[in-house]
Design a protein around this motif. Structure first.
Motif, PDB file in Angstrom:
ATOM      1  N   ILE A 121     -12.497  23.049 -31.529  1.00  0.00           N
ATOM      2  CA  ILE A 121     -13.927  24.144 -32.333  1.00  0.00           C
ATOM      3  C   ILE A 121     -13.178  23.295 -33.516  1.00  0.00           C
ATOM      4  N   LEU A 122     -13.029  21.825 -34.394  1.00  0.00           N
ATOM      5  CA  LEU A 122     -13.412  22.005 -35.359  1.00  0.00           C
ATOM      6  C   LEU A 122     -14.385  20.418 -35.154  1.00  0.00           C
ATOM      7  N   LYS A 123     -14.193  19.756 -34.518  1.00  0.00           N
ATOM      8  CA  LYS A 123     -15.455  19.060 -33.427  1.00  0.00           C
ATOM      9  C   LYS A 123     -16.410  19.754 -34.041  1.00  0.00           C
ATOM     10  N   CYS A 124     -16.804  20.946 -32.647  1.00  0.00           N
ATOM     11  CA  CYS A 124     -18.140  21.808 -32.740  1.00  0.00           C
ATOM     12  C   CYS A 124     -18.465  22.196 -34.240  1.00  0.00           C
ATOM     13  N   ILE A 125     -17.265  22.713 -35.310  1.00  0.00           N
ATOM     14  CA  ILE A 125     -18.044  23.310 -36.228  1.00  0.00           C
ATOM     15  C   ILE A 125     -18.042  21.750 -37.304  1.00  0.00           C
ATOM     16  N   GLN A 126     -18.031  21.062 -36.886  1.00  0.00           N
ATOM     17  CA  GLN A 126     -17.641  20.185 -38.014  1.00  0.00           C
ATOM     18  C   GLN A 126     -19.963  19.076 -37.681  1.00  0.00           C
ATOM     19  N   VAL A 127     -20.314  18.979 -36.075  1.00  0.00           N
ATOM     20  CA  VAL A 127     -21.663  18.925 -35.250  1.00  0.00           C
ATOM     21  C   VAL A 127     -22.023  19.730 -35.858  1.00  0.00           C
ATOM     22  N   VAL A 128     -21.822  21.011 -36.148  1.00  0.00           N
ATOM     23  CA  VAL A 128     -23.253  22.364 -36.118  1.00  0.00           C
ATOM     24  C   VAL A 128     -23.594  21.651 -38.115  1.00  0.00           C
ATOM     25  N   LEU A 129     -22.361  21.439 -38.820  1.00  0.00           N
ATOM     26  CA  LEU A 129     -22.697  21.226 -40.231  1.00  0.00           C
ATOM     27  C   LEU A 129     -23.275  20.229 -40.380  1.00  0.00           C
ATOM     28  N   SER A 130     -22.581  18.951 -39.637  1.00  0.00           N
ATOM     29  CA  SER A 130     -23.600  17.729 -39.805  1.00  0.00           C
ATOM     30  C   SER A 130     -25.290  18.335 -40.161  1.00  0.00           C
ATOM     31  N   LEU A 131     -25.263  18.780 -38.923  1.00  0.00           N
ATOM     32  CA  LEU A 131     -26.738  19.088 -37.778  1.00  0.00           C
ATOM     33  C   LEU A 131     -27.011  19.520 -39.267  1.00  0.00           C
ATOM     34  N   PHE A 132     -27.631  20.924 -39.803  1.00  0.00           N
ATOM     35  CA  PHE A 132     -27.812  21.548 -40.525  1.00  0.00           C
ATOM     36  C   PHE A 132     -27.708  20.848 -41.966  1.00  0.00           C
ATOM     37  N   ALA A 133     -26.728  20.100 -42.498  1.00  0.00           N
ATOM     38  CA  ALA A 133     -27.303  19.312 -43.930  1.00  0.00           C
ATOM     39  C   ALA A 133     -28.040  18.711 -43.686  1.00  0.00           C
ATOM     40  N   PHE A 134     -28.334  17.580 -42.358  1.00  0.00           N
ATOM     41  CA  PHE A 134     -29.655  16.801 -42.567  1.00  0.00           C
ATOM     42  C   PHE A 134     -30.251  17.251 -41.876  1.00  0.00           C
ATOM     43  N   ILE A 135     -30.773  18.388 -41.852  1.00  0.00           N
ATOM     44  CA  ILE A 135     -32.050  19.467 -41.514  1.00  0.00           C
ATOM     45  C   ILE A 135     -31.980  19.886 -42.941  1.00  0.00           C
TER      46      ILE A 135
END
Length: 212
Positions: free
Chosen positions: A57-71
């Motif tokens: 779950i933490l890995k999925c959250i990290q991927v989503v947050l990193s993607l949103f931060a990059f966008i």
């Protein structure tokens, strides 16, 4: 006793038939089954247990947050100075790629095909480095931004990603310590067992006389 040619012919016939029977019943006959040289990508399956676990779950959250931060950082068209923005862009993109690859490896059990890599330490190193760099990049972006919506959202996503990576780092460190502790206990029990066996041999002189 004289052996005639007819007797020899009979003996050879029996020997040949016996060898044929023994050869047919021998378990060491060559086989024609094909040899499997490798499994390739066969047997890959999605590990739902890992995805539903706290680490997954933490890995999925990290991927989503990193993607949103990059966008969010990519939507900024003007910057002055731009060094903080470029650094945040690099950190968010790198975290998204590395964490995404680790999530893919763990969720598909691909990491088990590379056993010589310590995946616990790899995950720990990634989470610690990502948490540190995300925190630095978010602080720099928050201090140098121009109060635009994209910069504020990028900084918020950066701090949330920092928090998720910090929690993951603490859990990975605890898992690594537990693994080392169990390994040390196993080695200690093996040493105690070996010492007790050697003492048993020393206390039984009949074994020493047999060895001598």
């Amino acid at each position: 006793m004289r052996v005639t040619g007819d007797d020899m012919d009979g003996f050879e016939g029996e020997a040949s038939s016996t060898s044929m029977v023994s050869g047919a019943s021998s378990p060491y006959q060559p086989t024609t089954e094909p040899v499997m040289h490798g499994r390739g990508l066969r047997g890959i399956r999605c590990d739902l247990a890992y995805i539903r676990s706290l680490f997954g779950i933490l890995k999925c959250i990290q991927v989503v947050l990193s993607l949103f931060a990059f966008i969010s950082i990519e939507t900024i068209m003007e910057c002055s100075p731009c060094e903080g923005l470029y650094f945040f862009e690099f950190v968010s993109c790198s975290a998204f790629v590395v964490t995404g690859v680790l999530l893919l490896l763990f969720s598909l059990n691909l990491h088990t095909r590379i056993p010589h890599i310590n995946w616990t330490m790899t995950d720990l190193g990634n989470t610690v480095i990502s948490a540190l760099f995300f925190f630095i990049a978010s602080v720099i972006l928050a201090s140098l931004n121009h109060k635009s919506g994209a910069e504020i959202s990028a900084a918020v996503f950066g701090f949330l990603a920092t928090l998720s990576y910090m929690v993951n780092a603490v859990l990975a460190l605890r898992k690594w310590k537990d693994g080392n502790r169990s390994q040390n206990i196993h080695q200690t029990s093996d040493y105690i067992r070996a010492r007790s066996e050697s003492r048993d041999v020393d206390c039984r002189p009949e074994i020493q006389r047999l060895d001598a």
